[in-house]
Design a protein around this motif. Structure first.
Motif, PDB file in Angstrom:
ATOM      1  N   PHE B 131       0.830  -1.209   0.000  1.00 24.44           N
ATOM      2  CA  PHE B 131       0.000   0.000   0.000  1.00 24.44           C
ATOM      3  C   PHE B 131       0.859   1.252   0.000  1.00 24.44           C
ATOM      4  CE2 PHE B 131       0.669   1.356   4.392  1.00 24.44           C
ATOM      5  CZ  PHE B 131       1.022   0.180   5.033  1.00 24.44           C
ATOM      6  N   CYS B 132       0.215   2.392  -0.279  1.00 23.09           N
ATOM      7  CA  CYS B 132       0.917   3.672  -0.203  1.00 23.09           C
ATOM      8  C   CYS B 132       0.032   4.706   0.470  1.00 23.09           C
ATOM      9  CB  CYS B 132       1.345   4.152  -1.587  1.00 23.09           C
ATOM     10  SG  CYS B 132      -0.011   4.552  -2.692  1.00 23.09           S
ATOM     11  N   ALA B 133       0.652   5.787   0.900  1.00 17.52           N
ATOM     12  CA  ALA B 133      -0.043   6.899   1.545  1.00 17.52           C
ATOM     13  C   ALA B 133       0.355   8.179   0.829  1.00 17.52           C
ATOM     14  CB  ALA B 133       0.344   6.981   3.018  1.00 17.52           C
ATOM     15  N   ILE B 134      -0.637   8.945   0.404  1.00 23.58           N
ATOM     16  CA  ILE B 134      -0.400  10.155  -0.377  1.00 23.58           C
ATOM     17  C   ILE B 134      -1.168  11.314   0.248  1.00 23.58           C
ATOM     18  CG2 ILE B 134      -0.727  11.248  -2.652  1.00 23.58           C
ATOM     19  CD1 ILE B 134      -0.454   8.480  -3.933  1.00 23.58           C
ATOM     20  N   ASN B 135      -0.477  12.434   0.445  1.00 27.07           N
ATOM     21  CA  ASN B 135      -1.102  13.663   0.927  1.00 27.07           C
ATOM     22  C   ASN B 135      -1.650  14.406  -0.294  1.00 27.07           C
ATOM     23  OD1 ASN B 135      -1.781  16.092   2.080  1.00 27.07           O
ATOM     24  ND2 ASN B 135       0.164  16.354   3.172  1.00 27.07           N
ATOM     25  N   LEU B 136      -2.958  14.586  -0.364  1.00 30.86           N
ATOM     26  CA  LEU B 136      -3.550  15.218  -1.558  1.00 30.86           C
ATOM     27  C   LEU B 136      -3.518  16.740  -1.501  1.00 30.86           C
ATOM     28  CD1 LEU B 136      -6.636  13.041  -2.592  1.00 30.86           C
ATOM     29  CD2 LEU B 136      -4.305  12.995  -3.489  1.00 30.86           C
ATOM     30  N   SER B 137      -3.024  17.305  -0.413  1.00 32.00           N
ATOM     31  CA  SER B 137      -2.926  18.763  -0.352  1.00 32.00           C
ATOM     32  C   SER B 137      -1.793  19.244  -1.253  1.00 32.00           C
ATOM     33  CB  SER B 137      -2.654  19.209   1.080  1.00 32.00           C
ATOM     34  OG  SER B 137      -2.240  20.562   1.084  1.00 32.00           O
ATOM     35  N   ASP B 138      -2.046  20.266  -2.056  1.00 30.21           N
ATOM     36  CA  ASP B 138      -0.964  20.825  -2.873  1.00 30.21           C
ATOM     37  C   ASP B 138      -0.409  22.107  -2.261  1.00 30.21           C
ATOM     38  OD1 ASP B 138      -2.966  22.565  -3.446  1.00 30.21           O
ATOM     39  OD2 ASP B 138      -2.590  22.633  -5.598  1.00 30.21           O
TER      40      ASP B 138
END
Lengths: 244, 244
Positions: B131-138
């Motif tokens: 799995f992966c974890a991604i911060n969607l805030s730009d």
């Protein structure tokens, strides 16, 4: 009294990292099921049956817990770290496929501190930006899938945590993983080897990928590869929150 | 008495998910620094100064804690979840760049239960495989980087956890993220929205990606997208350990 199955994460080893929620579940259980070294972490007491089993019998263990619960027992399945990360939770749900009677049981999953995040805390903040976790064991998936996933993860510029990097039965694969990562990330990328984190045997080292050797890892090691921005500061390794 | 900075994870909200290690650090601190709702989780007591601050001042907060420690105070920086996952640990190390005096301080990072793993436990075992974890805030990276990372993660067939999926100031980006994921993964892929996990306001729903709408997420939601093998069993969502 009605039975249940609770799948609980004991954290990486230190009792100070076991959540109160899990401690409470241990106190309420009638039976504890799990891999020998994890069951050994549970204090024996009257009325509690301990069922330690060897590695690679995850589905047998899950079926045992579900059977006990259907007989009215309070069955606690213990994993190291977090039960949802390369551990027993998925095995329990797999065992419930095609068993509507078991699907009707009282099932709970209790999270724990997974090895990757305990190791990251000891190192500093190497997972401080986007990251992934990959199980390097090919017991349950073809090696080609793992290798392609490593390449895509490198191109996505994730920090990466590798679980089960190396075992006696497959020593060559971690060698190959390091070769693939070196091709994709270059020799200057930081890589950390965190063994037995939070236990008295904890040993952590960080080197550049070009200096990494397979012998730096064993099955008690979680390996953390930095992203392109991961850097050292004093004794620490961290990944800035900002990406270009 | 010598000062320190400890960056601690309070877990997702439930006091039963705070580790004893963090509880001990709270008891020893002279100062608590953090975002208002997290500092509000610390019980006031004599001799403890609380320093709640608003969002988006992470580096100011880190510098404040380091300054207090250099004056001999025991400064506890609190994050929700795990401090190394899109939280304050990286900010503290960033603040230490070019400050050898601060690098010599007694610094510790204490892990916590991150939102993704608490949500996964409530759902079943959706992160049961890679799995992966991604911060969607730009706020801290260009949107093009995020979009390319989403595509590569989909091709790697990770389960994915998305932090900070949506805010009032950037409502269109999560809409675009869902479009990209739909292109890469198809409409039948399972997606779960887990809001305020482990708190009294916890609300969790799982739908197929083709039915997902941006309004299902807000900034208190962690979003979990399954891999190609993620499935439902009874009320649960899980990813089998085996991949083809």
């Amino acid at each position: 009294m009605s039975g249940w199955v609770t799948i609980a994460g004991l954290g990486p080893g230190d009792a100070e990292l076991v959540t109160p929620q899990v401690t409470q579940a241990i106190a309420e259980a009638t039976d504890v099921i799990g891999y020998i070294p994890y069951v050994n972490r549970i204090a024996p007491r009257e009325g509690l049956s301990l069922h330690p089993t060897d590695n690679r019998v995850e589905i047998d263990r899950a079926e045992h817990a579900l059977t006990l619960a259907s007989e009215g027992k309070r069955a606690l399945v213990v994993s190291s770290g977090d039960p949802g990360v390369f551990a027993m939770a998925a095995a329990v749900f797999e065992a419930m496929e095609n068993r509507p009677d078991w699907q009707a049981l009282d099932i709970r999953v209790l999270p724990g501190i997974t090895a990757m995040l305990a190791a990251a805390a000891s190192l500093g903040a190497p997972m401080g930006h986007d990251f992934c976790a990959i199980n390097l064991s090919d017991n349950l998936k073809p090696w080609a899938v793992i290798e392609e996933r490593l390449r895509l993860a490198a191109r996505a510029d994730f920090s990466m945590a590798f679980y089960n990097p190396r075992s006696k039965s497959r020593p060559h694969q971690f060698t190959r993983a390091l070769e693939v990562l070196l091709e994709e990330c270059g020799p200057k990328r930081l890589i950390s080897f965190a063994r037995a984190v939070s236990t008295p045997e904890e040993a952590i080292q960080t080197v550049e990928l070009g200096e990494a050797t397979p012998e730096m890892a064993d099955m008690r090691t979680v390996v953390i590869l930095g992203s392109s921005t991961t850097r050292r500061i004093g004794p620490w390794v961290y990944t800035p929150r900002r990406a270009e």
